[in-house]
Design an enzyme around this catalytic site. Structure first.
Site, mmCIF file in Angstrom:
data_model
loop_
_atom_site.group_PDB
_atom_site.id
_atom_site.type_symbol
_atom_site.label_atom_id
_atom_site.label_comp_id
_atom_site.label_asym_id
_atom_site.label_seq_id
_atom_site.Cartn_x
_atom_site.Cartn_y
_atom_site.Cartn_z
ATOM 1 N N LYS A 17 -7.540 -4.302 7.602
ATOM 2 C CA LYS A 17 -6.581 -4.216 6.511
ATOM 3 C C LYS A 17 -7.190 -4.889 5.276
ATOM 4 C CE LYS A 17 -2.353 -5.154 7.021
ATOM 5 N NZ LYS A 17 -2.183 -4.120 5.980
ATOM 6 N N GLY A 18 -6.548 -4.659 4.134
ATOM 7 C CA GLY A 18 -7.015 -5.315 2.921
ATOM 8 C C GLY A 18 -7.621 -4.376 1.908
ATOM 9 N N LYS A 54 -6.566 7.214 9.774
ATOM 10 C CA LYS A 54 -6.791 5.784 10.009
ATOM 11 C C LYS A 54 -7.181 5.466 11.460
ATOM 12 C CE LYS A 54 -5.612 4.931 5.747
ATOM 13 N NZ LYS A 54 -4.400 4.286 5.340
ATOM 14 N N GLY A 76 0.809 -1.217 0.000
ATOM 15 C CA GLY A 76 0.000 0.000 0.000
ATOM 16 C C GLY A 76 0.837 1.260 0.000
ATOM 17 N N GLY A 111 -6.051 -2.826 -0.146
ATOM 18 C CA GLY A 111 -5.330 -3.133 -1.387
ATOM 19 C C GLY A 111 -5.456 -4.595 -1.784
ATOM 20 N N GLU A 171 -0.641 -10.526 3.934
ATOM 21 C CA GLU A 171 -0.353 -9.581 5.027
ATOM 22 C C GLU A 171 -0.613 -10.243 6.378
ATOM 23 O OE1 GLU A 171 -1.173 -5.269 2.933
ATOM 24 O OE2 GLU A 171 -2.851 -6.284 3.859
HETATM 25 C C1 5RP Z 1 -3.416 -3.543 1.591
HETATM 26 C C2 5RP Z 1 -3.532 -2.974 2.958
HETATM 27 C C3 5RP Z 1 -2.975 -1.619 3.182
HETATM 28 O O1 5RP Z 1 -2.019 -1.664 4.185
HETATM 29 C C4 5RP Z 1 -4.123 -0.716 3.604
HETATM 30 O O2 5RP Z 1 -5.135 -0.767 2.615
HETATM 31 C C5 5RP Z 1 -3.655 0.730 3.777
HETATM 32 O O3 5RP Z 1 -3.303 1.249 2.527
HETATM 33 P P1 5RP Z 1 -2.656 2.669 2.350
HETATM 34 O O4 5RP Z 1 -1.399 2.703 3.138
HETATM 35 O O5 5RP Z 1 -2.450 2.783 0.855
HETATM 36 O O6 5RP Z 1 -3.645 3.703 2.857
HETATM 37 O O7 5RP Z 1 -4.052 -3.568 3.882
HETATM 38 O O8 5RP Z 1 -4.100 -4.756 1.482
#
Ligand code: 5RP
Length: 248
Positions: free
Chosen positions: A112-113, A139, A40, A115, A121
Protein backbone atom coordinates in the site's frame (compact mmCIF):
# COMPACT_ATOMS: atom_id res chain seq x y z
CA UNK A 1 -26.24 -8.86 -26.55
CA UNK A 2 -22.81 -9.08 -24.88
CA UNK A 3 -21.96 -7.12 -21.72
CA UNK A 4 -18.98 -4.77 -22.04
CA UNK A 5 -16.14 -5.74 -19.67
CA UNK A 6 -15.93 -3.37 -16.68
CA UNK A 7 -13.07 -0.85 -16.75
CA UNK A 8 -10.67 -0.83 -13.77
CA UNK A 9 -12.41 2.35 -12.51
CA UNK A 10 -15.80 0.61 -12.62
CA UNK A 11 -14.33 -2.50 -10.95
CA UNK A 12 -13.10 -0.27 -8.10
CA UNK A 13 -16.58 1.21 -7.60
CA UNK A 14 -18.19 -2.21 -7.76
CA UNK A 15 -15.77 -3.76 -5.22
CA UNK A 16 -16.19 -0.82 -2.83
CA UNK A 17 -19.98 -0.65 -2.91
CA UNK A 18 -20.40 -4.44 -2.87
CA UNK A 19 -18.07 -4.74 0.13
CA UNK A 20 -19.86 -2.09 2.20
CA UNK A 21 -23.27 -3.66 1.51
CA UNK A 22 -21.96 -7.16 2.21
CA UNK A 23 -20.25 -6.08 5.47
CA UNK A 24 -23.47 -4.44 6.63
CA UNK A 25 -25.49 -7.55 5.69
CA UNK A 26 -23.04 -9.74 7.68
CA UNK A 27 -23.15 -7.37 10.70
CA UNK A 28 -19.42 -6.66 10.34
CA UNK A 29 -20.38 -3.00 9.93
CA UNK A 30 -23.17 -2.05 12.34
CA UNK A 31 -24.69 0.97 14.09
CA UNK A 32 -22.36 2.80 16.46
CA UNK A 33 -19.16 1.22 15.13
CA UNK A 34 -15.78 2.92 14.92
CA UNK A 35 -14.49 2.62 11.35
CA UNK A 36 -11.11 3.37 9.78
CA UNK A 37 -11.50 4.79 6.27
CA UNK A 38 -8.75 4.36 3.69
CA UNK A 39 -7.38 6.52 0.89
CA UNK A 40 -7.43 6.32 -2.90
CA UNK A 41 -9.73 5.76 -5.84
CA UNK A 42 -11.16 2.47 -4.48
CA UNK A 43 -11.57 3.63 -0.87
CA UNK A 44 -13.47 6.76 -1.97
CA UNK A 45 -16.53 4.93 -3.38
CA UNK A 46 -16.61 2.90 -0.14
CA UNK A 47 -16.73 6.15 1.82
CA UNK A 48 -19.47 7.43 -0.51
CA UNK A 49 -21.55 4.23 -0.04
CA UNK A 50 -21.18 4.49 3.73
CA UNK A 51 -22.43 8.10 3.55
CA UNK A 52 -25.45 6.97 1.48
CA UNK A 53 -26.36 4.37 4.12
CA UNK A 54 -26.00 6.98 6.88
CA UNK A 55 -28.17 9.48 4.98
CA UNK A 56 -30.89 6.89 4.32
CA UNK A 57 -30.92 5.87 8.00
CA UNK A 58 -29.85 2.27 7.21
CA UNK A 59 -26.82 2.91 9.45
CA UNK A 60 -26.36 5.30 12.36
CA UNK A 61 -23.85 6.40 14.96
CA UNK A 62 -20.77 5.60 12.85
CA UNK A 63 -17.57 7.28 14.07
CA UNK A 64 -14.81 7.44 11.43
CA UNK A 65 -11.05 7.83 11.53
CA UNK A 66 -9.66 9.12 8.21
CA UNK A 67 -6.26 8.04 6.85
CA UNK A 68 -5.43 11.17 4.83
CA UNK A 69 -6.43 14.72 3.95
CA UNK A 70 -8.26 13.19 0.95
CA UNK A 71 -10.43 11.03 3.20
CA UNK A 72 -10.96 13.75 5.81
CA UNK A 73 -12.21 16.13 3.12
CA UNK A 74 -14.48 13.42 1.61
CA UNK A 75 -15.99 12.68 5.05
CA UNK A 76 -16.52 16.38 5.75
CA UNK A 77 -18.23 16.86 2.38
CA UNK A 78 -20.37 13.72 2.73
CA UNK A 79 -21.34 14.32 6.37
CA UNK A 80 -19.51 11.38 7.99
CA UNK A 81 -18.35 12.34 11.52
CA UNK A 82 -14.53 12.14 11.70
CA UNK A 83 -12.47 11.81 14.87
CA UNK A 84 -8.80 11.49 15.76
CA UNK A 85 -7.67 7.96 16.64
CA UNK A 86 -6.60 9.58 19.93
CA UNK A 87 -10.02 11.02 20.72
CA UNK A 88 -12.18 9.79 23.62
CA UNK A 89 -14.78 8.73 21.04
CA UNK A 90 -12.31 6.32 19.41
CA UNK A 91 -9.86 5.46 22.20
CA UNK A 92 -7.09 4.20 19.89
CA UNK A 93 -8.90 1.16 18.49
CA UNK A 94 -11.38 0.51 15.71
CA UNK A 95 -14.00 -2.13 14.95
CA UNK A 96 -13.09 -2.32 11.26
CA UNK A 97 -10.87 -0.58 8.72
CA UNK A 98 -11.57 -0.60 4.98
CA UNK A 99 -9.02 0.47 2.36
CA UNK A 100 -7.61 -0.12 -1.12
CA UNK A 101 -4.26 -1.72 -2.01
CA UNK A 102 -1.66 -1.56 -4.75
CA UNK A 103 -0.78 -5.27 -4.76
CA UNK A 104 -2.27 -8.31 -2.99
CA UNK A 105 -0.63 -11.76 -2.88
CA UNK A 106 -2.55 -15.05 -2.69
CA UNK A 107 -1.75 -15.20 1.06
CA UNK A 108 -3.03 -11.61 1.41
CA UNK A 109 0.22 -9.76 1.99
CA UNK A 110 -0.16 -6.21 0.68
CA UNK A 111 1.73 -3.29 -0.78
CA UNK A 112 0.00 0.00 0.00
CA UNK A 113 1.03 3.63 -0.22
CA UNK A 114 0.57 4.39 -3.90
CA UNK A 115 -1.21 7.52 -2.66
CA UNK A 116 1.55 8.20 -0.08
CA UNK A 117 -0.90 7.69 2.81
CA UNK A 118 0.74 4.49 4.13
CA UNK A 119 1.63 5.81 7.60
CA UNK A 120 -1.90 6.60 8.77
CA UNK A 121 -3.28 3.68 6.74
CA UNK A 122 -1.05 1.28 8.67
CA UNK A 123 -1.73 2.82 12.08
CA UNK A 124 -5.45 2.51 11.36
CA UNK A 125 -5.26 -1.01 9.86
CA UNK A 126 -3.10 -2.38 12.69
CA UNK A 127 -5.44 -1.00 15.33
CA UNK A 128 -8.63 -2.39 13.78
CA UNK A 129 -10.25 -5.63 14.93
CA UNK A 130 -11.13 -6.38 11.30
CA UNK A 131 -9.33 -5.20 8.17
CA UNK A 132 -10.96 -5.21 4.73
CA UNK A 133 -9.40 -4.50 1.33
CA UNK A 134 -11.34 -3.52 -1.78
CA UNK A 135 -9.66 -3.73 -5.19
CA UNK A 136 -9.97 -4.18 -8.92
CA UNK A 137 -8.67 -7.40 -10.50
CA UNK A 138 -5.30 -5.89 -11.52
CA UNK A 139 -4.23 -5.73 -7.85
CA UNK A 140 -4.12 -9.52 -7.35
CA UNK A 141 -0.55 -10.63 -8.11
CA UNK A 142 1.50 -13.79 -7.46
CA UNK A 143 4.25 -11.98 -5.50
CA UNK A 144 5.11 -8.45 -4.38
CA UNK A 145 8.20 -6.23 -4.34
CA UNK A 146 9.30 -6.78 -7.95
CA UNK A 147 6.75 -4.82 -10.02
CA UNK A 148 4.94 -2.14 -8.01
CA UNK A 149 7.56 -0.12 -6.11
CA UNK A 150 7.26 -0.41 -2.33
CA UNK A 151 6.78 3.06 -0.77
CA UNK A 152 8.95 3.85 2.24
CA UNK A 153 8.21 7.06 4.18
CA UNK A 154 11.35 8.73 5.55
CA UNK A 155 12.10 11.96 7.36
CA UNK A 156 13.71 14.43 4.95
CA UNK A 157 17.08 14.47 6.74
CA UNK A 158 17.42 10.68 6.24
CA UNK A 159 16.84 10.78 2.46
CA UNK A 160 20.39 9.83 1.49
CA UNK A 161 21.29 7.60 4.47
CA UNK A 162 18.02 5.64 4.23
CA UNK A 163 18.50 5.26 0.47
CA UNK A 164 21.90 3.67 1.14
CA UNK A 165 20.47 1.32 3.78
CA UNK A 166 17.60 0.28 1.50
CA UNK A 167 20.08 -0.39 -1.32
CA UNK A 168 21.98 -2.64 1.11
CA UNK A 169 18.69 -4.55 1.54
CA UNK A 170 18.72 -5.12 -2.24
CA UNK A 171 16.36 -2.33 -3.38
CA UNK A 172 16.61 0.03 -6.31
CA UNK A 173 15.48 3.30 -4.73
CA UNK A 174 13.83 6.38 -6.25
CA UNK A 175 12.71 9.54 -4.49
CA UNK A 176 9.04 10.09 -5.42
CA UNK A 177 8.61 13.30 -7.40
CA UNK A 178 5.53 15.52 -7.14
CA UNK A 179 3.05 16.05 -9.95
CA UNK A 180 2.11 19.72 -10.53
CA UNK A 181 4.58 20.52 -7.73
CA UNK A 182 8.32 21.10 -8.15
CA UNK A 183 10.47 18.69 -6.15
CA UNK A 184 9.55 15.61 -4.14
CA UNK A 185 6.18 14.46 -2.85
CA UNK A 186 5.75 15.63 0.76
CA UNK A 187 3.37 13.34 2.65
CA UNK A 188 0.45 14.43 4.84
CA UNK A 189 2.94 14.03 7.73
CA UNK A 190 5.66 16.22 6.19
CA UNK A 191 7.96 13.36 5.13
CA UNK A 192 9.38 12.06 1.82
CA UNK A 193 8.65 8.82 -0.05
CA UNK A 194 11.38 6.48 -1.34
CA UNK A 195 9.93 4.01 -3.88
CA UNK A 196 11.83 0.70 -3.75
CA UNK A 197 11.98 -2.19 -6.23
CA UNK A 198 13.64 -5.54 -5.65
CA UNK A 199 14.58 -6.47 -9.21
CA UNK A 200 15.28 -10.17 -9.65
CA UNK A 201 19.00 -10.62 -10.25
CA UNK A 202 20.01 -7.33 -8.52
CA UNK A 203 23.43 -7.77 -6.91
CA UNK A 204 23.02 -8.49 -3.19
CA UNK A 205 19.24 -8.96 -3.52
CA UNK A 206 17.85 -11.63 -1.22
CA UNK A 207 14.58 -13.43 -1.94
CA UNK A 208 11.85 -10.92 -1.06
CA UNK A 209 10.08 -12.05 2.11
CA UNK A 210 7.35 -9.47 2.88
CA UNK A 211 6.95 -10.44 6.57
CA UNK A 212 10.70 -10.18 7.25
CA UNK A 213 11.18 -7.11 5.04
CA UNK A 214 8.45 -5.14 6.83
CA UNK A 215 10.55 -5.29 10.04
CA UNK A 216 13.97 -4.93 8.40
CA UNK A 217 12.97 -1.72 6.60
CA UNK A 218 11.45 -0.17 9.71
CA UNK A 219 14.73 -0.79 11.57
CA UNK A 220 16.52 1.68 9.26
CA UNK A 221 17.17 4.99 11.04
CA UNK A 222 14.92 7.72 9.66
CA UNK A 223 12.32 5.35 8.22
CA UNK A 224 8.91 6.28 9.57
CA UNK A 225 6.93 3.44 7.97
CA UNK A 226 6.82 1.21 4.88
CA UNK A 227 3.97 0.05 2.67
CA UNK A 228 4.17 -3.68 3.44
CA UNK A 229 1.06 -4.81 5.32
CA UNK A 230 1.58 -8.35 6.63
CA UNK A 231 0.31 -8.29 10.22
CA UNK A 232 -3.44 -7.82 10.09
CA UNK A 233 -4.49 -10.21 7.35
CA UNK A 234 -7.54 -8.69 5.63
CA UNK A 235 -10.72 -9.95 4.08
CA UNK A 236 -10.34 -9.01 0.41
CA UNK A 237 -13.06 -8.08 -2.08
CA UNK A 238 -11.85 -8.17 -5.68
CA UNK A 239 -14.11 -7.08 -8.54
CA UNK A 240 -13.53 -8.54 -11.99
CA UNK A 241 -14.14 -7.26 -15.51
CA UNK A 242 -17.10 -9.67 -15.88
CA UNK A 243 -18.93 -7.89 -13.02
CA UNK A 244 -18.37 -10.61 -10.40
CA UNK A 245 -16.91 -9.89 -6.94
CA UNK A 246 -14.75 -12.43 -5.16
CA UNK A 247 -14.46 -12.34 -1.31
CA UNK A 248 -11.32 -14.04 -0.03
C1 5RP B 1 -2.91 5.07 -0.71
C2 5RP B 1 -3.11 3.61 -0.87
C3 5RP B 1 -4.20 3.16 -1.77
O1 5RP B 1 -5.10 2.37 -1.07
C4 5RP B 1 -3.57 2.36 -2.90
O2 5RP B 1 -2.59 3.16 -3.53
C5 5RP B 1 -4.62 1.94 -3.93
O3 5RP B 1 -5.10 3.07 -4.59
P1 5RP B 1 -6.28 3.01 -5.63
O4 5RP B 1 -7.46 2.45 -4.94
O5 5RP B 1 -6.44 4.45 -6.07
O6 5RP B 1 -5.85 2.12 -6.78
O7 5RP B 1 -2.44 2.78 -0.30
O8 5RP B 1 -1.77 5.35 0.05
Amino acid sequence: MTNEPLSPADQKKLAARFAIDDLVARGEIANGMKLGLGTGSTAMPAVARLAELLRSGSLSGIRAVATSFQTTIACEELGIPVFSLNSREIGGCLDLAIDGADEITPDKRLIKGGGAALLLEKIVAYNAARFVIVADASKAVPSIGVKFPLPVEVVAEARVSATRSLERLGAEVRLREGVRKAGPVVTDNGNLILDCLWKPGTAGARPFDPDEMESLINAVAGVVENGLFTRNVPAVYIARADGSVDRR
